[in-house]
Design an enzyme around this catalytic site. Structure first.
Site, PDB file in Angstrom:
ATOM      1  N   GLY A  53      -4.284  71.912 -78.757  1.00 45.38           N
ATOM      2  CA  GLY A  53      -4.586  73.247 -78.257  1.00 45.38           C
ATOM      3  C   GLY A  53      -6.070  73.523 -78.378  1.00 45.38           C
ATOM      4  O   GLY A  53      -6.895  72.603 -78.381  1.00 45.38           O
ATOM      5  N   SER A  54      -6.417  74.782 -78.499  1.00 45.86           N
ATOM      6  CA  SER A  54      -7.824  75.171 -78.490  1.00 45.86           C
ATOM      7  C   SER A  54      -8.475  74.906 -79.841  1.00 45.86           C
ATOM      8  O   SER A  54      -7.830  74.942 -80.897  1.00 45.86           O
ATOM      9  CB  SER A  54      -7.973  76.648 -78.132  1.00 45.86           C
ATOM     10  N   THR A  55      -9.785  74.679 -79.795  1.00 48.94           N
ATOM     11  CA  THR A  55     -10.547  74.431 -81.012  1.00 48.94           C
ATOM     12  C   THR A  55     -10.524  75.647 -81.933  1.00 48.94           C
ATOM     13  O   THR A  55     -10.372  75.514 -83.154  1.00 48.94           O
ATOM     14  CB  THR A  55     -11.999  74.067 -80.655  1.00 48.94           C
ATOM     15  N   GLY A  56     -10.666  76.845 -81.361  1.00 50.34           N
ATOM     16  CA  GLY A  56     -10.672  78.063 -82.164  1.00 50.34           C
ATOM     17  C   GLY A  56      -9.389  78.250 -82.947  1.00 50.34           C
ATOM     18  O   GLY A  56      -9.413  78.573 -84.139  1.00 50.34           O
ATOM     19  N   VAL A  57      -8.254  78.033 -82.278  1.00 49.99           N
ATOM     20  CA  VAL A  57      -6.956  78.178 -82.955  1.00 49.99           C
ATOM     21  C   VAL A  57      -6.832  77.140 -84.063  1.00 49.99           C
ATOM     22  O   VAL A  57      -6.392  77.445 -85.179  1.00 49.99           O
ATOM     23  CB  VAL A  57      -5.801  78.049 -81.939  1.00 49.99           C
ATOM     24  N   LYS A  72       7.025  74.628 -81.959  1.00 52.23           N
ATOM     25  CA  LYS A  72       6.723  75.808 -81.137  1.00 52.23           C
ATOM     26  C   LYS A  72       5.854  75.383 -79.956  1.00 52.23           C
ATOM     27  O   LYS A  72       4.677  75.056 -80.117  1.00 52.23           O
ATOM     28  CB  LYS A  72       5.999  76.876 -81.949  1.00 52.23           C
ATOM     29  N   GLU A 129      -5.628  67.570 -81.797  1.00 54.34           N
ATOM     30  CA  GLU A 129      -6.490  67.252 -80.655  1.00 54.34           C
ATOM     31  C   GLU A 129      -6.766  68.566 -79.954  1.00 54.34           C
ATOM     32  O   GLU A 129      -5.845  69.295 -79.595  1.00 54.34           O
ATOM     33  CB  GLU A 129      -5.801  66.248 -79.721  1.00 54.34           C
ATOM     34  N   CYS A 152      -7.134  68.016 -70.971  1.00 54.39           N
ATOM     35  CA  CYS A 152      -8.110  68.017 -72.071  1.00 54.39           C
ATOM     36  C   CYS A 152      -9.284  67.105 -71.746  1.00 54.39           C
ATOM     37  O   CYS A 152     -10.407  67.325 -72.196  1.00 54.39           O
ATOM     38  CB  CYS A 152      -7.461  67.548 -73.370  1.00 54.39           C
ATOM     39  N   GLU A 159     -16.432  75.356 -72.635  1.00 55.10           N
ATOM     40  CA  GLU A 159     -15.200  74.830 -72.064  1.00 55.10           C
ATOM     41  C   GLU A 159     -14.551  75.887 -71.176  1.00 55.10           C
ATOM     42  O   GLU A 159     -14.260  76.997 -71.610  1.00 55.10           O
ATOM     43  CB  GLU A 159     -14.225  74.430 -73.175  1.00 55.10           C
TER      44      GLU A 159
END
Length: 535
Positions: free
Chosen positions: A259-263, A206, A287, A321, A419
């Site tokens: 992708g993002s750290t939160g996700v 995806k 990462e 990134c 960020e």
């Protein structure tokens, strides 16, 4: 096996043949509107629900529509992957290698200008940024990973005593791998599913919605290269909906994520909650974010420092990134570096990627634009900070943010810590005598540890910074910008809040996609349980 070498980077200078061919590919891409399907089990799946693809720098123009999937399509992709698994993992590794080597040659050859044009239009990358990403890095990932794969299979136990044969078999994971890929690098979008598939795994892929235009082309290339149906299944579905199906499947075997750290943290939490459902413990490889730094010591060269800062912060609109977003500069050098930065910033041209003279293009979408504008407005309203360049933005035609430099008095100011992922750079000027203190501040300011750089001529200072900041960056640069890792040269990845540091573009990463089985064969086995000591 062909020895992997880095794909040469073309220059696209005015009057060059590659410039002519790329410009023609851009015109061709803009002249039509594609209908992009999902790819499930080798079938092209169209749905009635459509999303649209527009250039971030020209958001009224529609390049394509794409078919949006639902939970049923996610399940179909899993089923198709599992159906393809047996034949794919049993295929000789040389045959798998040949498919991806052919894909690399297609990318670097007949598809070079088409995939560059797709990245330039769909993700608003200029010609050089597209070339080093969608062609060179993607081809490098495929070629070098084949080399690493061969090395992995070659590694065997060093000792097989007389009468015994010890060997190790590298099995693909038991189940399917989920590849969740970002908007900012076409190469990453191609590598995350391909690296797992190369090792014999089957994949549900995806991509980010804002990268679908180029992802679709990557899938076409893989198919032309001979990838069997169902090995990689490309879907476009709502993230949470896709997650509900994937992370509840007993056959979920791993995730390859950028992708993002939160996700990523939410995904990890979900996997932990569901751990009892899975046949095996899933591999979690990710990462994520970065709050990447450049440290300029008083012994540094001012021109080297200014160039590293401007390139590191503003190439691809600060959406790498690895992009520099916080800079620490010695007070003794600041006046000269400031002058050099302002001089060069004044020459930056901003606009669409179709005009090759533009160094700066648009940020990826309206959500990113609005977030960045909010931070810029907050800085304008704060009397304790100074904006020395940029500070403007306009989304009437495209999502354009002028490269912005904020100078702060507090090293823990918001934009030094959070960020932003855009062309906003924050500078803190420190007293030369406080260098040791600055090392501590850099190391403790951010949750991230992706990239960083030190610029200095004093070798003792270089050694001190390299040691003091050893945990602050997974990729560390000396007298250079903190971006631009090359496959086969600087394996990429960070730790702390920046990910699992499994180093894309290295053997380390590929080892996550296999599960070794040790086999001991005894040729003349014992026929009596008694040992000599019992006599």
């Amino acid at each position: 096996m062909p020895v992997p070498v880095n794909e040469p980077i073309l220059g696209y200078a005015p009057g060059s043949k590659e410039r002519e061919l790329l410009e023609a590919a851009i015109v061709e891409a803009r002249s039509k509107q594609l209908s992009i399907p999902m790819y499930i089990g080798g079938k092209l799946i169209h749905t009635d629900k459509k999303g649209k693809v527009s250039p971030p720098h020209d958001h009224q123009h529609i390049l394509a529509t794409y078919s949006q999937g639902e939970k049923i399509h996610v399940q179909q992709a899993i089923d198709a992957a599992l159906a393809a698994k047996s034949k794919w993992e049993d295929l000789a590794w040389e045959q798998r290698a040949a498919i991806f080597l052919k894909a690399a040659d297609l990318i670097a050859g007949p598809y070079r200008y088409k995939i560059n044009a797709a990245t330039m239009l769909g993700q608003s990358k200029n010609a050089y940024q597209a070339e080093i990403d969608s062609v060179c890095e993607l081809a490098d990932f495929l070629r070098f990973n084949v080399g690493y794969m061969a090395e992995i299979y070659k590694q065997q136990p060093p000792i097989s005593p007389r009468g015994v044969w010890n060997r190790v078999e590298q099995r693909p994971l038991e189940g399917f791998v989920f590849a969740l890929t970002p908007f900012n690098f076409t190469a990453i979008a191609g590598n995350l599913p391909a690296s797992a598939a190369m090792m014999g795994n089957v994949v549900v892929w995806k991509p980010a919605d804002t990268q679908i235009y180029a992802a679709h082309l990557i899938m076409e290339i893989f198919m032309e290269a001979g990838l069997p149906d169902g090995v990689i299944n490309l879907i476009y579905a709502d993230g949470p909906e896709a997650g509900q199906v994937i992370f509840n499947s007993p056959d979920f075997a791993g995730i390859h994520f950028t992708g993002s750290t939160g996700v990523f943290q939410n995904i990890w939490n979900t996997i932990g909650t569901n751990i009892h459902k899975y046949k095996t413990y899933p591999r979690i490889v990710g990462e994520t974010g970065g709050k990447d730094f450049i440290l300029v010591h008083g012994s540094a060269d001012a021109e080297v420092s200014s160039t590293a800062i401007l390139r590191g912060a503003f190439e691809y609109q600060g959406q790498k990134c690895s992009a520099a977003s916080r800079v620490y500069i010695a007070k003794s050098l600041w006046p000269e570096i400031k002058e050099l930065m302002q001089r060069d910033l004044a020459t930056f041209k901003m606009g669409g990627t179709e005009d090759f003279s533009n160094f700066i293009n648009a940020v990826i979408d309206e959500r990113s634009f609005d977030k960045l504008a909010k931070y810029i407005d907050a800085a304008k309203a704060d009397s304790s900070v100074e904006i020395i360049a940029g500070g403007n933005y306009d989304k009437s035609k495209g999502y354009f943010i002028t490269p912005t430099v904020i100078v702060v008095n507090d090293p823990k100011y918001t934009t030094m810590c959070e960020e932003l992922f855009g062309p906003v750079l924050t500078v803190y000027v420190y007293d030369d005598a406080d260098f040791d203190q600055i090392l501590t501040i850099i190391d403790t300011t951010s949750i991230y540890a992706l990239t960083g750089a030190v610029i200095a001529q004093d070798r003792y200072i270089i050694e001190k910074a390299t040691h003091a900041l050893r945990n602050a960056a997974g990729n560390f640069y000396i007298n250079d910008k903190c971006t631009g890792a090359v496959v086969g040269q600087q394996p990429f990845g960070g730790s702390r809040g920046s990910g699992t540091n499994d180093k894309a573009g290295s053997m380390i990463n590929l080892l996550r996609w296999v599960s070794p089985r040790t086999i001991k064969e005894t040729f003349d086995p014992p026929k009596d349980y008694r040992y000599p000591f019992m006599g």
